[in-house]
Scaffold this active site. Structure first.
Site, short mmCIF file in Angstrom:
data_model
loop_
_atom_site.label_atom_id
_atom_site.label_comp_id
_atom_site.label_asym_id
_atom_site.label_seq_id
_atom_site.Cartn_x
_atom_site.Cartn_y
_atom_site.Cartn_z
N ARG A 24 0.82 -1.22 0.00
CA ARG A 24 0.00 0.00 0.00
C ARG A 24 0.86 1.27 0.00
O ARG A 24 0.45 2.28 0.55
CB ARG A 24 -0.98 0.00 1.17
CG ARG A 24 -1.74 -1.32 1.33
CD ARG A 24 -2.57 -1.68 0.13
NE ARG A 24 -3.67 -0.78 -0.10
CZ ARG A 24 -4.88 -0.91 0.42
NH1 ARG A 24 -5.13 -1.91 1.19
NH2 ARG A 24 -5.83 -0.06 0.15
N ARG A 28 -2.86 6.12 -0.09
CA ARG A 28 -2.80 6.14 1.37
C ARG A 28 -2.13 7.38 1.93
O ARG A 28 -2.74 8.40 2.06
CB ARG A 28 -2.10 4.88 1.89
CG ARG A 28 -2.97 3.64 1.72
CD ARG A 28 -3.36 3.12 3.05
NE ARG A 28 -4.48 2.19 2.99
CZ ARG A 28 -4.59 1.13 3.76
NH1 ARG A 28 -3.64 0.80 4.60
NH2 ARG A 28 -5.66 0.39 3.69
N ARG A 37 -6.11 12.24 -6.93
CA ARG A 37 -7.35 11.45 -6.79
C ARG A 37 -8.59 12.29 -6.52
O ARG A 37 -9.72 11.78 -6.62
CB ARG A 37 -7.19 10.44 -5.65
CG ARG A 37 -6.66 9.05 -6.01
CD ARG A 37 -7.65 8.21 -6.81
NE ARG A 37 -9.02 8.26 -6.31
CZ ARG A 37 -9.47 7.62 -5.24
NH1 ARG A 37 -8.69 6.84 -4.57
NH2 ARG A 37 -10.72 7.73 -4.86
N ASP A 73 -6.82 -2.42 -7.58
CA ASP A 73 -7.40 -3.02 -6.37
C ASP A 73 -7.75 -4.47 -6.69
O ASP A 73 -7.96 -4.81 -7.86
CB ASP A 73 -8.65 -2.25 -5.90
CG ASP A 73 -9.06 -2.71 -4.51
OD1 ASP A 73 -8.49 -2.21 -3.53
OD2 ASP A 73 -9.92 -3.60 -4.40
N TYR A 148 -15.50 -10.83 0.13
CA TYR A 148 -16.21 -9.60 -0.24
C TYR A 148 -17.49 -9.91 -1.03
O TYR A 148 -18.52 -9.27 -0.84
CB TYR A 148 -15.30 -8.67 -1.06
CG TYR A 148 -14.21 -8.04 -0.23
CD1 TYR A 148 -14.51 -7.09 0.73
CD2 TYR A 148 -12.89 -8.43 -0.37
CE1 TYR A 148 -13.52 -6.53 1.52
CE2 TYR A 148 -11.88 -7.87 0.40
CZ TYR A 148 -12.21 -6.92 1.34
OH TYR A 148 -11.23 -6.38 2.13
O1 1CP Z 1 0.11 0.53 -2.86
C1 1CP Z 1 -1.08 0.51 -3.16
O2 1CP Z 1 -1.97 1.16 -2.58
C2 1CP Z 1 -1.36 -0.32 -4.36
C3 1CP Z 1 -2.74 -0.49 -4.71
C4 1CP Z 1 -3.66 -1.35 -3.87
C5 1CP Z 1 -3.52 -2.68 -3.49
C6 1CP Z 1 -2.31 -3.58 -3.64
C7 1CP Z 1 -4.93 -0.91 -3.46
C8 1CP Z 1 -5.47 0.44 -3.65
N1 1CP Z 1 -5.60 -1.99 -2.92
C9 1CP Z 1 -4.74 -3.08 -2.91
C10 1CP Z 1 -5.04 -4.43 -2.47
C11 1CP Z 1 -6.20 -4.68 -1.60
N2 1CP Z 1 -7.46 -4.15 -1.66
C12 1CP Z 1 -6.21 -5.64 -0.58
C13 1CP Z 1 -5.03 -6.52 -0.27
C14 1CP Z 1 -4.00 -5.77 0.50
C15 1CP Z 1 -4.26 -5.54 1.94
O3 1CP Z 1 -4.48 -6.53 2.66
O4 1CP Z 1 -4.23 -4.38 2.36
C16 1CP Z 1 -7.46 -5.66 0.02
C17 1CP Z 1 -7.92 -6.50 1.17
C18 1CP Z 1 -8.25 -4.69 -0.68
C19 1CP Z 1 -9.65 -4.38 -0.41
C20 1CP Z 1 -9.81 -2.94 -0.12
N3 1CP Z 1 -9.79 -1.98 -1.08
C21 1CP Z 1 -9.94 -2.32 1.14
C22 1CP Z 1 -9.94 -3.03 2.48
C23 1CP Z 1 -11.28 -3.01 3.13
C24 1CP Z 1 -11.41 -3.98 4.24
O5 1CP Z 1 -11.97 -5.07 3.99
O6 1CP Z 1 -10.95 -3.68 5.35
C25 1CP Z 1 -10.04 -0.95 0.91
C26 1CP Z 1 -10.25 0.15 1.91
C27 1CP Z 1 -9.92 -0.74 -0.50
C28 1CP Z 1 -9.91 0.54 -1.23
C29 1CP Z 1 -8.60 0.94 -1.75
N4 1CP Z 1 -7.74 0.16 -2.48
C30 1CP Z 1 -6.62 0.88 -2.82
C31 1CP Z 1 -6.78 2.20 -2.30
C32 1CP Z 1 -5.80 3.33 -2.47
C33 1CP Z 1 -8.02 2.22 -1.63
C34 1CP Z 1 -8.68 3.40 -0.93
C35 1CP Z 1 -9.39 4.17 -1.96
C36 1CP Z 1 -10.42 5.09 -1.50
O7 1CP Z 1 -11.18 4.79 -0.56
O8 1CP Z 1 -10.50 6.15 -2.14
#
Ligand code: 1CP
Length: 345
Positions: A24, A28, A37, A73, A148
């Protein structure tokens, strides 16, 4: 590129310094991420090559990490085949109409490269700009994606998911097989366009017992990893709270096993029996501690992993949103300096 520290470490070869990147790292914590964004929905931003390229490159420029992680994602390919799922700010992935019966799989067709032509465009553009720094492609593992799709959103206890896994094995296997196809195709497009390593995120697999993992989940994750086996890129396999599952996650077909921060590196190495390179595992909360504590924790991990078959430094889970980006930059420098002095390669 084949000589990049990340790829050498993944193959268990000597490195000039321990490679470091952060799960991540894109998005973030970065203000420049929030700027680009602004006003663009998450899933829309993942389908715009200009934005995906910029966001993927931001942490590489800023921190000097040894790899980029593709900005996307785990639900992007599921949305791309038309299954109704969105990412709700502050919540995460939300499915409008969750999976309940076999008929629901009609809404989840197989993924073909035509569904995600923009992803290949983004990857090619990123790789061209990255030069010698490798790009890590990624996908979600079937269990984490299934959670999910079945729960309809983020879940703490994965109750419906486990109920379906135990109560309707036919639907469970059909759903996971379909998700395995989708994730494998997503990875193949990324590698085909130039990604030089992949990570399979099974973030929530730690919610399972080893017996349930091995019976109902590992075969589907193994199918994803096997489906990219011919591409010759290192495969990293990661989950949270997976101390009891490390060996099984390695045996699913990984070259590198991601270790979360709850398990010490010496324990992880013992459980993995020297068979795999490891990735990890600084507690992301330590980035909020005084520098001395962070430095101590980092030096300890580097020392403990010095005799691993290969080590990629990372956090034990993703960068927390409130993290000070300057601390990440300083940490990259520390990992490079300490490991360059210690390693013979
Ligand atoms: O470095 C990076 O941010 C690369 C991009 C990336 C990756 C590798 C994003 C962007 N998501 C992921 C993988 C991801 N997505 C995982 C596996 C990694 C981990 O365990 O953290 C998981 C579980 C998700 C699902 C997801 N997407 C969540 C988690 C929710 C939960 O169940 O607790 C969330 C909050 C997202 C949204 C998301 N994905 C990525 C971003 C930057 C965001 C936030 C975007 C936003 O809300 O505007």
């Amino acid at each position: 590129m084949a000589d990049a520290p990340l790829l050498r470490a993944a193959r268990g070869e000597a490195v000039r310094h321990t490679p470091v990147w952060f799960m991540r790292q894109a998005g973030r914590s970065l203000p420049e991420y929030r700027r680009v964004r602004a006003g663009v929905a998450m899933l829309d931003s993942c389908r715009r090559p200009d934005l995906v390229t910029e966001i993927t490159l931001q942490p590489v420029r800023r921190h000097g990490v040894d790899a980029a992680i593709f900005f996307s994602d785990i639900v992007v390919p599921v949305a791309a085949v038309g299954f109704g799922i969105d990412i709700v700010p502050g919540v995460g992935p939300v499915a409008v109409d969750p999976v309940r019966t076999l008929a629901d799989l009609d809404r989840l067709p197989e993924l073909t490269p035509e569904h995600i032509e923009d992803i290949a465009v983004s990857v090619r553009q990123i790789v061209a700009e990255l030069g010698p720094t490798p790009l890590i492609g990624f996908a979600g593992a079937p269990f984490t994606l299934a959670s999910y799709l079945i729960e309809g959103g983020p879940s703490k206890n994965h109750v419906r998911t486990k109920a379906l896994m135990h109560g309707d094995p036919l639907l469970w296997d059909a759903l996971c097989a379909r998700l395995a196809q989708i994730s494998a195709a997503f990875l193949r497009v990324q590698v085909g366009a130039g990604a030089s390593a992949v990570q399979l995120f099974d973030s929530w697999a730690g919610a399972l017992s080893r017996a349930d993992y091995e019976r109902a989940v590992q075969p589907h994750s193994a199918a994803v990893l096997a489906a990219v086996g011919d591409l010759g890129v290192p495969r990293i396999h990661f989950g949270v709270g997976t101390g009891e599952l490390l060996a099984s996650m390695g045996a699913a077909g990984a070259d590198v096993v991601g270790v979360d921060y709850r398990v010490g590196i010496p324990d992880a190495l013992a459980r993995l029996d020297g068979r795999y390179a490891v990735q990890g595992n600084l507690d992301p909360a330590l980035l909020f501690a005084p520098w001395e504590a962070l430095e101590r924790g980092t030096r300890r991990i580097l020392a403990e992993a010095a005799h691993a078959p290969g080590h990629i430094f990372n956090l034990g889970h993703g960068v927390l949103p409130e993290t000070d980006p300057d601390v990440l930059t300083r940490l990259v420098d520390l990992v490079h300096r300490v490991s360059a002095n210690a390693s013979p390669g």
